[in-house]
Design an enzyme around this catalytic site. Structure first.
Site, short mmCIF file in Angstrom:
data_model
loop_
_atom_site.label_atom_id
_atom_site.label_comp_id
_atom_site.label_asym_id
_atom_site.label_seq_id
_atom_site.Cartn_x
_atom_site.Cartn_y
_atom_site.Cartn_z
N CYS A 24 3.57 -1.34 12.69
CA CYS A 24 2.25 -1.12 11.93
C CYS A 24 2.23 -1.80 10.72
CB CYS A 24 2.08 0.36 11.73
SG CYS A 24 1.71 0.92 13.34
N HIS A 69 -15.45 -3.14 10.69
CA HIS A 69 -15.17 -4.74 11.10
C HIS A 69 -14.90 -5.31 9.93
CE1 HIS A 69 -17.39 -4.16 14.73
NE2 HIS A 69 -16.92 -5.27 15.19
N GLU A 131 -7.41 7.54 15.89
CA GLU A 131 -6.73 6.12 15.82
C GLU A 131 -6.74 5.66 17.16
OE1 GLU A 131 -2.73 4.63 14.29
OE2 GLU A 131 -4.12 4.78 12.54
#
Length: 158
Positions: A24, A69, A131
């Site tokens: 991550c 985005h 998530e």
């Protein structure tokens, strides 16, 4: 007595976790789902805490304008910022801490929701950030103490 409603908003964003030490730490993205829990002590003349469409417009507009985005990074992550500035066009949002699902939920609950809901008679009591389909984190305001509690649930890893 108070009444609670929930509105779900979907958005896509990238992030990386500074100093994670694992996968991550790389730039990657998610199709997030945000659940906003909103409470009110009274209903309007129609019987609503707040109109679902108003709640959607407030929360979705903020998410679209700030996170959708784009990339979420820690405000101290100079390496990520430098990399993102090379890409044109590129949107990024600097958070005061690592953009984990827990911190995203906390940020929305404590920093974003109070301003967006001001004057509506409603208040946010919780935000859940999904998530993945199997993993979410939730920040909520404890009804008795008024303290913010953050918790995470990861169904695949329990």
């Amino acid at each position: 007595m108070s009444l609670t409603i929930m509105r779900r908003i979907r958005f896509c964003a990238g992030h990386r976790l500074m100093h994670h030490g694992g996968m991550c730490e790389n730039f990657h993205g998610h199709n997030y789902v945000a659940d906003f829990y909103v409470e009110g002590d009274k209903q309007d003349e129609i019987g609503r805490v707040i109109d679902f469409s108003v709640l959607k417009k407030l929360m979705k507009t903020w998410l679209d304008d700030n996170w959708d985005h784009g990339f979420l990074i820690h405000q101290d992550d100079d390496n990520a910022r430098q990399g993102l500035k090379i890409i044109k066009p590129c949107r990024y949002f600097e958070m005061p801490y690592n953009p984990t699902a827990e911190n995203m939920a906390l940020y929305l609950l404590k920093e974003v929701c109070p301003g967006l809901l001001a004057g509506t008679g409603a208040r946010a009591t919780g935000v859940r950030i999904w998530e993945t389909d199997d993993s979410f984190a939730e920040a909520k305001i404890d009804g008795e103490s008024g303290e913010t509690v953050v918790m995470a649930a990861m169904a695949d890893e329990i």
